[in-house]
Every structure is written in C-alpha cells, then in structure tokens.
Scaffold this active site. Structure first.
Site: not given
Length: 8
Positions: A5-8
């Site tokens: 769910l975290a964007t890079a």
C-alpha cells in the site's frame, strides 16, 4: 514482488 500500500 507483491505490491504494498506504500508508494515507492
């Protein structure tokens, strides 16, 4: 790799 769910 699976996406998280975290964007890079």
């Amino acid at each position: 790799a699976p996406f998280s769910l975290a964007t890079a």
